[in-house]
Design a protein around this motif. Structure first.
Motif, short mmCIF file in Angstrom:
data_model
loop_
_atom_site.label_atom_id
_atom_site.label_comp_id
_atom_site.label_asym_id
_atom_site.label_seq_id
_atom_site.Cartn_x
_atom_site.Cartn_y
_atom_site.Cartn_z
N LYS A 166 0.82 -1.22 0.00
CA LYS A 166 0.00 0.00 0.00
C LYS A 166 0.85 1.27 0.00
O LYS A 166 1.74 1.44 0.83
CB LYS A 166 -0.92 0.01 1.23
CG LYS A 166 -1.92 1.16 1.27
CD LYS A 166 -2.82 1.04 2.49
CE LYS A 166 -3.76 2.22 2.61
NZ LYS A 166 -4.75 2.28 1.52
N ASN A 167 0.60 2.11 -0.99
CA ASN A 167 1.26 3.42 -1.16
C ASN A 167 2.76 3.33 -1.47
O ASN A 167 3.46 4.35 -1.42
CB ASN A 167 1.05 4.30 0.07
CG ASN A 167 -0.42 4.65 0.29
OD1 ASN A 167 -1.18 4.82 -0.67
ND2 ASN A 167 -0.83 4.74 1.55
N LYS A 168 3.26 2.15 -1.78
CA LYS A 168 4.68 1.97 -2.09
C LYS A 168 4.93 2.06 -3.59
O LYS A 168 4.01 1.94 -4.41
CB LYS A 168 5.16 0.61 -1.57
CG LYS A 168 4.99 0.41 -0.07
CD LYS A 168 5.79 1.39 0.75
CE LYS A 168 5.70 1.08 2.23
NZ LYS A 168 6.48 2.05 3.05
N ASN A 169 6.18 2.29 -3.96
CA ASN A 169 6.60 2.23 -5.36
C ASN A 169 6.98 0.78 -5.68
O ASN A 169 7.94 0.24 -5.11
CB ASN A 169 7.78 3.15 -5.62
CG ASN A 169 7.42 4.60 -5.53
OD1 ASN A 169 6.26 4.98 -5.75
ND2 ASN A 169 8.38 5.45 -5.21
N VAL A 170 6.21 0.17 -6.56
CA VAL A 170 6.33 -1.27 -6.81
C VAL A 170 6.65 -1.51 -8.28
O VAL A 170 5.98 -0.96 -9.17
CB VAL A 170 5.02 -2.00 -6.44
CG1 VAL A 170 5.16 -3.50 -6.69
CG2 VAL A 170 4.65 -1.72 -4.98
N VAL A 171 7.65 -2.35 -8.54
CA VAL A 171 7.98 -2.75 -9.90
C VAL A 171 7.61 -4.22 -10.07
O VAL A 171 8.01 -5.08 -9.27
CB VAL A 171 9.48 -2.55 -10.22
CG1 VAL A 171 9.80 -3.11 -11.61
CG2 VAL A 171 9.85 -1.08 -10.15
N LEU A 172 6.82 -4.50 -11.09
CA LEU A 172 6.47 -5.86 -11.46
C LEU A 172 7.18 -6.19 -12.77
O LEU A 172 7.16 -5.39 -13.70
CB LEU A 172 4.96 -6.01 -11.67
CG LEU A 172 4.05 -5.49 -10.56
CD1 LEU A 172 2.59 -5.65 -10.96
CD2 LEU A 172 4.33 -6.22 -9.25
N GLN A 173 7.78 -7.34 -12.83
CA GLN A 173 8.52 -7.69 -14.05
C GLN A 173 7.69 -8.61 -14.92
O GLN A 173 7.20 -9.64 -14.46
CB GLN A 173 9.84 -8.35 -13.69
CG GLN A 173 10.77 -8.47 -14.87
CD GLN A 173 11.06 -9.90 -15.21
OE1 GLN A 173 10.30 -10.78 -14.88
NE2 GLN A 173 12.17 -10.13 -15.88
N MET A 174 7.47 -8.20 -16.16
CA MET A 174 6.82 -9.07 -17.15
C MET A 174 7.95 -9.76 -17.90
O MET A 174 8.50 -9.24 -18.86
CB MET A 174 5.92 -8.27 -18.08
CG MET A 174 4.99 -9.13 -18.91
SD MET A 174 3.75 -8.20 -19.84
CE MET A 174 2.59 -7.77 -18.54
N SER A 175 8.28 -10.96 -17.46
CA SER A 175 9.52 -11.60 -17.89
C SER A 175 9.50 -12.11 -19.31
O SER A 175 10.54 -12.18 -19.97
CB SER A 175 9.86 -12.75 -16.95
OG SER A 175 8.81 -13.72 -16.96
N GLY A 176 8.31 -12.50 -19.82
CA GLY A 176 8.27 -13.05 -21.16
C GLY A 176 6.85 -13.20 -21.68
O GLY A 176 5.88 -13.10 -20.92
N CYS A 177 6.75 -13.47 -22.98
CA CYS A 177 5.43 -13.52 -23.63
C CYS A 177 5.23 -14.80 -24.43
O CYS A 177 4.26 -14.89 -25.19
CB CYS A 177 5.24 -12.31 -24.54
SG CYS A 177 6.46 -12.18 -25.87
#
Length: 323
Positions: free
Chosen positions: A298-309
């Motif tokens: 909550k309220n944090k800076n979050v990076v999600l990695q989309m590793s592949g498709c």
């Protein structure tokens, strides 16, 4: 050849690797998504490694290790893979004019197999799973005098993968959390080597499938263990933890989340809905994992990695038909 496997893994070596990797690939987008941010109640960014050649982050490691193999005068390589790593080695070998052989399990993702062959690599189908494919590599490498590239236990590969995290940090230094999928562990090890070095307060969370949870069980036991390997998501499909990445991440992860097959499929659907990008199972996992720990984020800076498709078309049809 052995000195390649004894190389240092570090921030400094990743910076050197970046000079090699950026000759062949462009920086991938780091995009802020308002709808995902609202869903998670945080400031959420997605790192689109699915935009790389070959459709995954692994091309970074492939380029760096093949560069050093070429410098060492090695003429041919062999590796084992369920897809993305094999695609990366085939792609990089094509860049550098090196012969590549990729061993995949019998019944592997046919689209990934076709990509590997289309890139000019020789494809060998052997064994029922990732570990049996690895054993075949040992046999063929001796018979044909090929350099055997491990899918995770390779310092140059890990340093190459780490270039992704240089890009993220340079663009968004104020990171609170980053959530990453884990199979063999090269990417998690790279994240630790780079991000924990530049800011030890950045929290790194790993995600894996409940049906292929060798890395999770290794982390929990603080030693390498083997597990059953039954997930549909190829990026998670390893039956063992691996020594080199494990030694880096075993005491440096801040949390570890397991996902059911249904949750992984839901992640694929959410990724399409919110980002208009196709993600394979492992690539979609950080998004669904974030929804499970949204109170923490909550309220944090979050990076999600989309590793592949690189998801198999029939799998995608079934996922999209789920209610």
């Amino acid at each position: 050849m052995n000195n390649l496997k004894n190389h240092t893994i570090s921030l400094e070596e990743t910076i050197k690797a970046n000079e090699i990797v950026k000759r062949y690939i462009h920086q991938t987008p780091l995009i802020y998504y308002p709808s995902i941010s609202k869903l998670i109640d945080a400031n959420v960014y997605v790192k689109h490694e699915n935009h790389n050649p070959g459709g995954s982050f692994k091309i970074r490691g492939g380029i760096n290790i093949i560069h050093h193999i070429k410098q060492a005068g090695i003429k041919g390589v062999i590796t084992f893979s369920t897809g993305n790593h094999g695609i990366s080695i085939a792609t990089a070998a094509r860049y550098y004019g090196i012969k590549a052989v990729v061993v995949v399990p019998i019944g592997n993702n046919t689209e990934k197999n076709d990509l590997i062959k289309g890139l000019g690599a020789e494809l060998v189908e052997a064994g029922k799973d990732f570990e049996e494919a690895r054993k075949m590599v040992e046999i063929i490498s001796r018979e044909r005098n090929l350099y055997a590239i491990h899918a995770a236990n390779e310092p140059h590969l890990i340093n190459g993968v780490g270039t992704e995290f240089l890009e993220i940090y340079n663009e968004l230094p104020d990171i609170d959390y980053i959530i990453l999928p884990i199979g063999g562990g090269s990417e998690i090890a790279a994240a630790v080597s780079v991000l924990k070095r530049v800011n030890s307060k950045i929290k790194i969370i790993a995600v894996q499938a409940e049906k292929s949870k060798a890395a999770y069980e290794s982390w929990k036991a603080n030693k390498i263990v083997q597990c059953s390997n039954e997930t549909f998501a190829g990026g998670f499909a390893t039956g063992s933890g691996y020594e080199i990445p494990f030694e880096i991440y075993k005491n440096s992860l801040d949390d570890f989340i397991l996902l059911s097959e249904e949750e992984i499929m839901k992640g694929v659907r959410l990724s399409i809905k919110h980002t208009k990008n196709l993600a394979e199972g492992a690539g979609a996992a950080p998004l669904i994992a974030a929804t499970k720990i949204k109170e923490k984020l909550k309220n944090k800076n979050v990076v999600l990695q989309m590793s592949g498709c690189n998801i198999q078309f029939n799998q995608l049809k079934n996922i999209l038909n789920e209610k």
